[in-house]
Design an enzyme around this catalytic site. Sequence first.
Site, PDB file in Angstrom:
ATOM      1  N   HIS A  40     -11.120  -5.883   8.701  1.00 23.58           N
ATOM      2  CA  HIS A  40     -11.811  -5.659   7.425  1.00 23.58           C
ATOM      3  C   HIS A  40     -13.057  -4.797   7.599  1.00 23.58           C
ATOM      4  CE1 HIS A  40      -9.462  -9.162   5.983  1.00 23.58           C
ATOM      5  NE2 HIS A  40      -9.627  -8.628   4.799  1.00 23.58           N
ATOM      6  N   GLU A  74       0.813  -1.225   0.000  1.00 19.60           N
ATOM      7  CA  GLU A  74       0.000   0.000   0.000  1.00 19.60           C
ATOM      8  C   GLU A  74       0.843   1.271   0.000  1.00 19.60           C
ATOM      9  OE1 GLU A  74      -0.757  -2.703   1.723  1.00 19.60           O
ATOM     10  OE2 GLU A  74      -2.736  -3.232   0.955  1.00 19.60           O
TER      11      GLU A  74
END
Lengths: 356, 324
Positions: free
Chosen positions: B127, B60
């Site tokens: 998540h 990322e």
Amino acid sequence: MATRVTTNKKSPPAGGRTRGSAGPAAAARTPNGSLAKSDLLALYRYMVLMREFEDTIIRLYTQGKIVGGAYTGNGNEATAVGSAYALSDGDYLFPMHRDMGAHFVRGQSVDNLMLMHLARKGSLTEGRDGTGHYTDRDLRIFGNISHLGAMLPVACGIGLAVKLRKERNVVMTYIGDGGSNVGEVHESLAMASAMRLPLVLVIENNQYAYSTPVSRQFIVERLSSRAAGYGIPGKTVDGTDVLAVYHACREAVARARAMRGPSIVESVTMRMHGHAAHDNAWYVPPKELAAWKRKDPIARFEKVLTGKGVLTAAMKKQLVAELRSGIEKSAAAALDLPYPPAEDALRGVFFEPPAR
Amino acid sequence: MAMLTYIEAINEGLRDEMRLDPTVFLLGEDIGAYGGAFKATKGLLEEFGADRVIDTVLAEGAIIGAATGSALAGLKPVAEMQFSDFVSNGFNQLVNVTAKYHYRNFIPVPMVVRLPSGGGIRGGPFHSANTEAWFFHTPGLKLVAPSTPYDAKGLIRAAIREPNPVLYFEYKYLYRHIKSEVPDGDYEVPIGAADIKRTGSDITVITYGTGVHWSLEAAETLSREGVEVEVLDLRTLMPFDRKAVLSSVEKTGKVLIVHEANLTGGVGAELSAFIGAEAFRHLDAPVRRLASPDTPVPYAPPLEDAFLPNAQKTAEALRSLAAY
């Protein structure tokens, strides 16, 4: 490639507000990539300029005139100059804090860098940041931030844009022995290798990350061997030998320009000063420092040039005097300038386009 | 006009901007042939090719940095975080490099980072995150959080056209739960403009994202009980619409702030302080906040259900405020 000489390349600006009319430019190289006499002198000149400039910065620091910290690349002159000299027109430079010579090679002026160090109004960041922490889009110089390795992903982004537009430019970036452990460095090498981005990473192994010796940072013999993990070439060179650095980087640049992907060049040298001016580096054994002192990159290159009859004692004396006087003038002029006004602090968090 | 789900509206917004502007491109993990973990980029590789819908390495920091670098080079990248949670891996890039770029160098950074956010999908602690507060506190980033298909499409288009970095918070729970009419043509929802999703005279709910739907449902319940609730959807969190907030508060005199992100140091804290400072004399009650508790998002259904705000909890909070 035609032999081409531009004024800023041959005569690095030692003063004067101009950035070199042509911006960064290709070196005056013979077609086989070897260096002409004028290149050798230019390399020497940039190295001396870097040292003289940084000596002045340290003097200004001890006089209390530098706003924050003062970092030098003493011992790194061959690495900074030799690497950046391998770039050509339109290439991108992402230098680190010990690469002042690379800024000069790519056309940055002493005046601009002086203003940055002194945080004056009219500096490239208008006093919002110091040292080499600036971006100059005209010269394609994207300076570092204090977070080591943080600009590598950005360098990947520039490389990606070059690739998507099918341009032929190269992005050269740097990291130290300490910074080479930062996650973003590895993320960037993973991305650049997988996407075959036109990137050259120069690892400046100068033996110490602040106070921590390389023996406590990694157990590989050579940091260039990490290249194998990414399937890319890695080479280690003597970072006190400007020609060795230049030739290794030239090869990596050629590979990147041919869109064959990134390379690592590890340049081994010594950080001859402390981490910054406040640090006297008491933790470096005197013997170690003395051994490296004998391999001073500038003295070493002087010997080569004198041996070839390219440089004489008189030429050296004249060059140093000329550069010093230019730097002095630049410092005096910058010190006469005001800091940015206080109300400036709130401006520019966002870009505000002219009203539609 | 077409009936679109929330995720279809995002997909269509991306596609329309890519058709209009050849410098727009997408990058992220599994966004190409796979179409994204949630299929937000479905079909875009087929239309625009691998140079404009780029599958990246799983990193990322490199994704956000590459977006920043390509934006500095004049392109308009839209990066996808597979889950909002994973933006923590690129945190340094966003807060130190991207956010500070214009202030330090006066160079615009036109990029978008899409962040699939929120719980209610049994995603557990890694998540389900709502990460807007981390960036709400970071000068230099704009934050948008659409609640409807219309706003989702209009805001993705505005975010792509915006010359500053925009974090686009999109809600996984809403992806396929809501459907509405979305115009086919070119429109954008301006960044910085809130929207009154329901008018009312007694209490203002200030909310965004999934909170808008809990609030609308709760407002219907309260209406049956004789309390008229105004639902103000911020749509943009930074910079939030100060004028819209003040004018609604002046009208109703009572404020409930609802967000899914946990309470302490959340967007609601700033809104509450702002209202207290700027509209004190119009208030008939203390500003109240309804948010998730200060815990990670739990996994087991009874735990997550207890953790998340919902329409019932919103209605209870409104009743209590109405009685004040």
